[in-house]
Design an enzyme around this catalytic site. Structure first.
Site, short mmCIF file in Angstrom:
data_model
loop_
_atom_site.label_atom_id
_atom_site.label_comp_id
_atom_site.label_asym_id
_atom_site.label_seq_id
_atom_site.Cartn_x
_atom_site.Cartn_y
_atom_site.Cartn_z
N ASP A 215 -9.00 -0.33 1.21
CA ASP A 215 -9.01 0.16 -0.17
C ASP A 215 -10.24 -0.35 -0.91
O ASP A 215 -10.92 0.40 -1.61
CB ASP A 215 -7.75 -0.32 -0.93
CG ASP A 215 -6.50 0.40 -0.46
OD1 ASP A 215 -6.54 0.95 0.66
OD2 ASP A 215 -5.50 0.41 -1.20
N THR B 256 -2.97 5.29 -4.05
CA THR B 256 -1.91 6.06 -3.39
C THR B 256 -0.57 5.89 -4.08
O THR B 256 0.18 6.85 -4.23
CB THR B 256 -1.79 5.65 -1.91
OG1 THR B 256 -1.75 4.23 -1.84
CG2 THR B 256 -2.95 6.13 -1.11
N THR B 257 -0.27 4.67 -4.52
CA THR B 257 1.01 4.44 -5.19
C THR B 257 1.05 5.25 -6.49
O THR B 257 2.03 5.95 -6.76
CB THR B 257 1.19 2.94 -5.53
OG1 THR B 257 0.78 2.17 -4.41
CG2 THR B 257 2.60 2.62 -5.89
N ASP C 158 0.84 -1.19 0.00
CA ASP C 158 0.00 0.00 0.00
C ASP C 158 0.88 1.25 0.00
O ASP C 158 1.67 1.47 0.91
CB ASP C 158 -0.88 -0.04 1.26
CG ASP C 158 -1.84 1.12 1.31
OD1 ASP C 158 -2.70 1.18 0.43
OD2 ASP C 158 -1.70 1.97 2.21
P1 ADP Z 1 -2.45 2.08 -6.05
O1 ADP Z 1 -1.91 2.24 -4.68
O2 ADP Z 1 -2.13 3.25 -6.91
O3 ADP Z 1 -3.87 1.69 -6.10
P2 ADP Z 1 -1.93 -0.58 -6.95
O4 ADP Z 1 -0.72 -1.36 -6.63
O5 ADP Z 1 -3.20 -0.94 -6.28
O6 ADP Z 1 -1.59 0.92 -6.69
O7 ADP Z 1 -2.14 -0.65 -8.53
C1 ADP Z 1 -3.19 0.00 -9.15
C2 ADP Z 1 -3.06 -0.09 -10.64
O8 ADP Z 1 -3.01 -1.44 -11.07
C3 ADP Z 1 -4.27 0.53 -11.34
O9 ADP Z 1 -3.82 1.32 -12.40
C4 ADP Z 1 -5.05 -0.68 -11.81
O10 ADP Z 1 -5.80 -0.38 -12.97
C5 ADP Z 1 -3.96 -1.63 -12.10
N1 ADP Z 1 -4.40 -3.02 -12.13
C6 ADP Z 1 -5.08 -3.71 -11.20
N2 ADP Z 1 -5.29 -4.99 -11.58
C7 ADP Z 1 -4.73 -5.12 -12.80
C8 ADP Z 1 -4.58 -6.20 -13.75
N3 ADP Z 1 -5.08 -7.40 -13.51
N4 ADP Z 1 -3.92 -5.94 -14.89
C9 ADP Z 1 -3.43 -4.72 -15.11
N5 ADP Z 1 -3.50 -3.70 -14.28
C10 ADP Z 1 -4.15 -3.87 -13.14
MG MG Z 2 -4.78 -0.01 -5.34
#
Ligand code: ADP
Ligand code: MG
Length: 593
Positions: free
Chosen positions: A399, A101-102, A68
């Site tokens: 989240d 957040t990332t 996170d």
């Molecule tokens: P954040 O803290 O920004 O939410 P995450 O590590 O949760 O970071 O990653 C979020 C990103 O990953 C988003 O852009 C989301 O669309 C993408 N994402 C989630 N699942 C998938 C998937 N199966 N394939 C590609 N991208 C994905």
């Molecule tokens: Mg996320």
């Protein structure tokens, strides 16, 4: 020491305090940008479902394993003020929309990186700032255009969104993903209130409780409140039906005076009457509770052994030392009023529930309060093999609950997997053509910055970022607006078909907070930092403290050099800085051996 001379040959005027450090102009900007990029590099590898986790060890040796973004930057305990600003970005993102957040921190860093290119070409920060602000408002407009309206009560869609959010977390392994997404959707839908065809969700109505044991798939949604406490006395009932609940923020004990007092007892008779008096006072308190008709007592403070005995005799179930946060939730759920003294307690203060029961969960006991007067209160009882897993599950569920809330309230979604970023980048570049000169360059660079998200996702999927980006762009040019990277399959595809969906609200907040942070940092052209406090003599002979190293221009540039010279060591650089000002924090030492 910062000196300012009036004219050559004249006496120097002392403006700043001795020891004050000052960096200004391009140098200040460049080093601030370097710091932001360092934080960005650290977070990049955690993005998306194939992003890796971070293990953070605090100064007490407690370990957190997380993916996170907000937790990572918060627990890194960064020292540099610019890094702290990025922590604030993540915090704002977390508070506003819960997820993304990332991405927000990575995009801030990238926007600043692109601004550095513009600075190199001698473009003034104010031009960059106005270009960025224009680009940000255009991006929000374009985002609106590519968003899709969904029926907020479409449970299947909501589950897909919760799944996208959870898929990047450690809890996604095995069957956990489907199960937890379902739980999150059920919980939010249960507490949602509808008014004039719109939904409203108060996430405070959802309590998350953790208990070690079993596995994530054994987590449950309890329609009511679960307290991580046991009934205080074995003689008390373990089940109360038709509960009348008193919630008291006071101790059922004989309070000891604050001042030192001495009671002189000279005979056994006196001793007996003294003890009797104490017993009577406790009995009175119990009588007061009993007189209100309460059959359950939840106490925020302690309950004396003798009082426990009387309560048990009166058939009242009691719980002591309830958490403060639980007291408020409980009061809301049962329609009770928290009172601060037993004398004040009346029958009108009592809350109600159909059932209060102590049950065994794993090896420990918990108190379940079900069928509450306010049926909107629920508890997600998370189970899992270790404390670290449970903590991360709690953060992940936070989240997921938030994204479901966002979509339920807002009704708008977009494709995930980097698709909107590519689309926004193309659209911004098109619109930038209407601008003249340097501002156009700034908007172009802003558009470039978006590409970092699909690039990083491609990289984590084992694809070549450059190749993936080219293919994505050409797909988008052909009108395939929802093409993104399916990270799990390592393919470029329509994200809606692959059910990779994010809430629009999360993305728009990312754009807002990343732009704000970048602009704020670009506005700074002077860093004036007060002298570090004089070093304390070492107490235990473990060495003195290093002072706040980032403050000196020399060390600042040494951090920048370090960042540039060893990109792979960036996190090390930050961790070392974070530990250096605190004599008791071994983290810096242990990471930087
Ligand atoms: P954040 O803290 O920004 O939410 P995450 O590590 O949760 O970071 O990653 C979020 C990103 O990953 C988003 O852009 C989301 O669309 C993408 N994402 C989630 N699942 C998938 C998937 N199966 N394939 C590609 N991208 C994905
Ligand atoms: Mg996320």
């Amino acid at each position: 020491m910062a000196l300012q001379t009036s004219k050559e040959g004249e006496i120097p005027l002392l403006i700043l305090k001795e020891g004050t450090k000052r960096t200004s102009g391009a140098e200040a900007l460049r080093s601030n940008i370097a710091v932001a990029r360092t934080v960005e590099e650290t977070l990049k590898t955690s993005l998306g479902p194939k992003g890796l986790d971070k293990m953070l060890v605090d100064s007490f040796g407690d370990v957190t394993i997380t993916n996170d973004g907000h937790t990572i930057v918060k627990d890194m305990e960064v020292q540099h003020p610019v890094a702290k600003m990025l922590v604030e970005v993540a915090k704002a993102q977390d508070l506003e929309v819960g997820d993304g957040t990332t991405t927000a921190v990575v995009l801030s860093g990238e926007l600043l990186g692109k601004a550095e290119d513009l600075l190199e070409s001698n473009i003034h920060p104010s031009v960059i700032i106005s270009g960025y602000q224009k680009a940000s408002s255009w991006a929000l407009e374009e985002l609106e255009k590519i968003s899709l309206k969904i029926d907020p009560s479409d449970k299947e869609k909501l589950t897909e969104i919760a799944k996208t959010s959870l898929s990047s977390k450690v809890v996604a392994a095995g069957k956990g993903l489907d199960y937890l997404s379902g739980l999150a959707v059920d919980a939010v839908m249960h507490v949602a209130k509808s008014k004039d065809g719109k939904f409203y969700v108060d996430l405070d109505d959802i309590k998350v409780e953790k208990k070690k044991g079993e596995s994530l798939e054994d987590s449950t949604l309890v329609k009511g409140i679960v307290l991580d406490k046991e009934v205080v006395h074995p003689g008390m009932p373990k089940i109360v039906k038709g509960a009348k609940i008193a919630i008291v923020n006071a101790a059922m004990e004989i309070e000891k005076p604050e001042t030192t007092a001495k009671i002189q007892i000279t005979s056994p008779v006196q001793l007996k009457s003294f003890l009797d008096e104490q017993t009577n006072m406790l009995r009175d308190m119990v009588e007061k509770v009993k007189a209100t008709g309460a059959n359950v007592l939840i106490c925020q403070k302690g309950i004396d052994d003798i009082a426990q005995h009387f309560l048990a005799k009166a058939g009242i179930m009691a719980v002591r030392r309830a958490k403060e946060s639980d007291m408020d939730k409980l009061a809301k759920a049962t329609n009770a009023r928290v009172v601060t003294s037993f004398n004040e307690l009346t029958s009108e203060d009592l809350g109600s529930a159909d059932l209060v029961e102590e049950r065994k969960v794993g090896t420990e006991k918990m108190v379940f309060i079900e069928g509450c007067a306010n049926p909107k209160s629920v508890t997600l009882l998370l189970r899992g093999g270790s404390d670290m897993l449970l903590d991360e599950a709690e953060r992940s569920i936070h989240d997921a609950l938030f994204v479901v809330k966002n979509v339920l309230e807002d009704g708008q979604v977009i494709a995930g997997g980097g698709a909107p970023e590519v689309e926004l980048s193309i659209a911004l570049k098109e619109r930038a053509k209407s601008l003249a000169g340097k501002e156009q360059l700034a908007v172009m660079k802003y558009a470039d910055a978006f590409e970092v998200i699909p690039s990083v996702l491609a990289e984590t999927a084992g694809l070549s970022p450059l190749d993936a980006l080219v293919r994505l762009k050409s797909a988008h040019m052909e009108g395939k607006k929802n093409y993104g990277i399916d990270v799990l399959k390592g393919e470029i595809a329509d994200m809606f078909e692959r059910k990779i969906i994010d809430p629009t609200k999360v993305k728009s907040q990312i754009i807002k907070s990343a732009t704000e942070a970048a602009v704020m940092i670009l506005r700074i052209d002077d860093v004036i930092s007060a002298a570090a406090p004089p070093p304390q003599p070492p107490k235990t002979g473990e060495g003195g403290m290093g002072g706040e190293e980032y403050r000196t221009p020399k060390n600042r540039s040494s951090l920048v050099d370090q960042v540039r010279a060893h990109p792979g060591d960036r996190i090390k650089g930050i961790a070392a800085k974070s530990g250096c000002s605190s004599p008791s924090a071994p983290r810096g030492d242990s990471w930087d051996e």
